[in-house]
Design a protein around this motif. Structure first.
Motif, PDB file in Angstrom:
ATOM      1  N   ALA A 111       0.822  -1.215   0.000  1.00  0.00           N
ATOM      2  CA  ALA A 111       0.000   0.000   0.000  1.00  0.00           C
ATOM      3  C   ALA A 111       0.856   1.265   0.000  1.00  0.00           C
ATOM      4  N   LYS A 112       2.047   1.181   0.542  1.00  0.00           N
ATOM      5  CA  LYS A 112       2.911   2.358   0.661  1.00  0.00           C
ATOM      6  C   LYS A 112       3.692   2.651  -0.612  1.00  0.00           C
ATOM      7  N   VAL A 113       3.871   1.647  -1.459  1.00  0.00           N
ATOM      8  CA  VAL A 113       4.703   1.812  -2.661  1.00  0.00           C
ATOM      9  C   VAL A 113       3.861   1.435  -3.882  1.00  0.00           C
ATOM     10  N   GLU A 114       3.247   2.437  -4.502  1.00  0.00           N
ATOM     11  CA  GLU A 114       2.333   2.189  -5.609  1.00  0.00           C
ATOM     12  C   GLU A 114       3.006   1.462  -6.776  1.00  0.00           C
ATOM     13  N   GLU A 115       4.246   1.806  -7.065  1.00  0.00           N
ATOM     14  CA  GLU A 115       4.960   1.170  -8.172  1.00  0.00           C
ATOM     15  C   GLU A 115       5.137  -0.334  -7.918  1.00  0.00           C
ATOM     16  N   ALA A 116       5.504  -0.703  -6.699  1.00  0.00           N
ATOM     17  CA  ALA A 116       5.664  -2.114  -6.351  1.00  0.00           C
ATOM     18  C   ALA A 116       4.326  -2.841  -6.434  1.00  0.00           C
ATOM     19  N   PHE A 117       3.265  -2.174  -6.016  1.00  0.00           N
ATOM     20  CA  PHE A 117       1.928  -2.767  -6.088  1.00  0.00           C
ATOM     21  C   PHE A 117       1.560  -3.065  -7.544  1.00  0.00           C
ATOM     22  N   LYS A 118       1.706  -2.089  -8.407  1.00  0.00           N
ATOM     23  CA  LYS A 118       1.355  -2.261  -9.828  1.00  0.00           C
ATOM     24  C   LYS A 118       2.219  -3.335 -10.495  1.00  0.00           C
ATOM     25  N   ASN A 119       3.491  -3.335 -10.199  1.00  0.00           N
ATOM     26  CA  ASN A 119       4.407  -4.290 -10.834  1.00  0.00           C
ATOM     27  C   ASN A 119       4.187  -5.731 -10.378  1.00  0.00           C
ATOM     28  N   ASN A 120       3.705  -5.917  -9.166  1.00  0.00           N
ATOM     29  CA  ASN A 120       3.617  -7.254  -8.593  1.00  0.00           C
ATOM     30  C   ASN A 120       2.208  -7.838  -8.494  1.00  0.00           C
ATOM     31  N   LEU A 121       1.183  -7.026  -8.719  1.00  0.00           N
ATOM     32  CA  LEU A 121      -0.198  -7.477  -8.519  1.00  0.00           C
ATOM     33  C   LEU A 121      -0.511  -8.765  -9.271  1.00  0.00           C
ATOM     34  N   HIS A 122      -0.141  -8.842 -10.526  1.00  0.00           N
ATOM     35  CA  HIS A 122      -0.502 -10.002 -11.343  1.00  0.00           C
ATOM     36  C   HIS A 122       0.569 -11.088 -11.399  1.00  0.00           C
ATOM     37  N   SER A 123       1.741 -10.795 -10.871  1.00  0.00           N
ATOM     38  CA  SER A 123       2.812 -11.791 -10.952  1.00  0.00           C
ATOM     39  C   SER A 123       3.129 -12.462  -9.617  1.00  0.00           C
ATOM     40  N   MET A 124       2.676 -11.884  -8.519  1.00  0.00           N
ATOM     41  CA  MET A 124       2.981 -12.448  -7.203  1.00  0.00           C
ATOM     42  C   MET A 124       1.699 -12.694  -6.410  1.00  0.00           C
ATOM     43  N   TRP A 125       1.801 -13.566  -5.422  1.00  0.00           N
ATOM     44  CA  TRP A 125       0.687 -13.829  -4.508  1.00  0.00           C
ATOM     45  C   TRP A 125       0.750 -12.860  -3.338  1.00  0.00           C
ATOM     46  N   ASN A 126      -0.411 -12.605  -2.738  1.00  0.00           N
ATOM     47  CA  ASN A 126      -0.542 -11.810  -1.514  1.00  0.00           C
ATOM     48  C   ASN A 126      -0.040 -10.375  -1.661  1.00  0.00           C
ATOM     49  N   VAL A 127      -0.317  -9.783  -2.810  1.00  0.00           N
ATOM     50  CA  VAL A 127      -0.070  -8.357  -3.015  1.00  0.00           C
ATOM     51  C   VAL A 127      -1.332  -7.593  -2.630  1.00  0.00           C
ATOM     52  N   ALA A 128      -2.485  -8.094  -3.089  1.00  0.00           N
ATOM     53  CA  ALA A 128      -3.789  -7.540  -2.701  1.00  0.00           C
ATOM     54  C   ALA A 128      -4.578  -8.633  -2.002  1.00  0.00           C
ATOM     55  N   HIS A 129      -5.339  -8.266  -0.979  1.00  0.00           N
ATOM     56  CA  HIS A 129      -6.145  -9.266  -0.274  1.00  0.00           C
ATOM     57  C   HIS A 129      -7.602  -9.234  -0.708  1.00  0.00           C
ATOM     58  N   THR A 130      -8.071  -8.106  -1.261  1.00  0.00           N
ATOM     59  CA  THR A 130      -9.475  -7.957  -1.611  1.00  0.00           C
ATOM     60  C   THR A 130      -9.605  -7.282  -2.965  1.00  0.00           C
ATOM     61  N   PHE A 131     -10.588  -7.741  -3.734  1.00  0.00           N
ATOM     62  CA  PHE A 131     -10.973  -7.075  -4.980  1.00  0.00           C
ATOM     63  C   PHE A 131     -12.356  -6.494  -4.762  1.00  0.00           C
ATOM     64  N   ARG A 132     -12.545  -5.244  -5.182  1.00  0.00           N
ATOM     65  CA  ARG A 132     -13.842  -4.563  -5.059  1.00  0.00           C
ATOM     66  C   ARG A 132     -14.295  -4.159  -6.451  1.00  0.00           C
ATOM     67  N   THR A 133     -15.571  -4.392  -6.713  1.00  0.00           N
ATOM     68  CA  THR A 133     -16.165  -3.903  -7.945  1.00  0.00           C
ATOM     69  C   THR A 133     -17.563  -3.386  -7.641  1.00  0.00           C
ATOM     70  N   VAL A 134     -17.972  -2.373  -8.376  1.00  0.00           N
ATOM     71  CA  VAL A 134     -19.319  -1.822  -8.259  1.00  0.00           C
ATOM     72  C   VAL A 134     -19.997  -2.008  -9.610  1.00  0.00           C
ATOM     73  N   LEU A 135     -21.171  -2.619  -9.581  1.00  0.00           N
ATOM     74  CA  LEU A 135     -21.935  -2.882 -10.797  1.00  0.00           C
ATOM     75  C   LEU A 135     -23.244  -2.098 -10.766  1.00  0.00           C
ATOM     76  N   ARG A 136     -23.691  -1.657 -11.937  1.00  0.00           N
ATOM     77  CA  ARG A 136     -24.964  -0.940 -12.073  1.00  0.00           C
ATOM     78  C   ARG A 136     -25.900  -1.741 -12.967  1.00  0.00           C
ATOM     79  N   LYS A 137     -27.154  -1.877 -12.537  1.00  0.00           N
ATOM     80  CA  LYS A 137     -28.157  -2.551 -13.344  1.00  0.00           C
ATOM     81  C   LYS A 137     -28.463  -1.720 -14.585  1.00  0.00           C
ATOM     82  N   VAL A 138     -28.417  -2.366 -15.738  1.00  0.00           N
ATOM     83  CA  VAL A 138     -28.755  -1.718 -17.008  1.00  0.00           C
ATOM     84  C   VAL A 138     -29.806  -2.593 -17.711  1.00  0.00           C
TER      85      VAL A 138
END
Length: 184
Positions: free
Chosen positions: A155-182
């Protein structure tokens, strides 16, 4: 404004109708959300909160046929049945705010009651005209927002977060999405 907090467990929210299958402190309505149809009227809800609920949706859900008969829905996955119920009860333009364990995190796999591991692309089946498969789910949403909740060391180092999110485990613990009915 009518708001539901589905599968609230021990985390009821002020300003929401807090719904769970168990009669826990703070639960306003005890409803088995894996049996459809839900007790709310079509187009009667403004907003739905699903915090750490979607990963618990059973693959096999049931339909209430009569007051004493409940039958399994064999023909489609519970994920689509539950989101179709959300679409049914939401007003047009109504929102679903979803928090779920990020699939590349230990919490996604730790809980033995988790029935699915959700990626960013999982929810795209709810808005794409033709995905990998055309499930013809009878509901449609658009994604309004998406975000990741990182572990403190990222959380403190945005560059490390972006670089590692998809290549490493335990970078993010939660995914949030907001959906709208259409409209369909």
């Amino acid at each position: 404004m009518t708001k539901l907090n589905l599968g609230c467990g021990t985390n009821p929210l002020p300003g929401y109708i807090n719904v769970d299958s168990r009669a826990l402190p703070g639960v306003d309505e005890q409803v088995d959300l894996f049996v459809v149809s839900w007790p709310w009227l079509d187009g009667s809800i403004d907003e739905i909160m699903m915090s750490h609920f979607v990963e618990h949706i059973h693959h096999l859900v049931r339909k209430q046929i009569s007051s004493c008969v409940i039958e399994p829905i064999w023909s489609e996955d519970g994920f689509f049945v539950v989101f179709r119920e959300c679409w049914r009860v939401l007003k047009m333009g109504g929102l679903i705010d979803i928090y779920t364990p990020y699939f590349k995190s230990e919490p996604s796999f730790r809980d033995p009651t988790h029935t699915r591991h959700l990626t960013e692309a999982t929810f795209s089946y709810l808005w794409e005209e033709k995905g990998t498969f055309d499930y013809q789910i009878g509901c449609k949403f658009e994604q309004v927002d998406a975000a990741y909740l990182p572990y403190p060391e990222y959380a403190k180092v945005e560059e490390a977060f972006k670089n590692n999110l998809h290549s490493m485990w335990n970078v993010a613990h939660t995914f949030r999405t907001v959906l709208r009915k259409v409209p369909l």
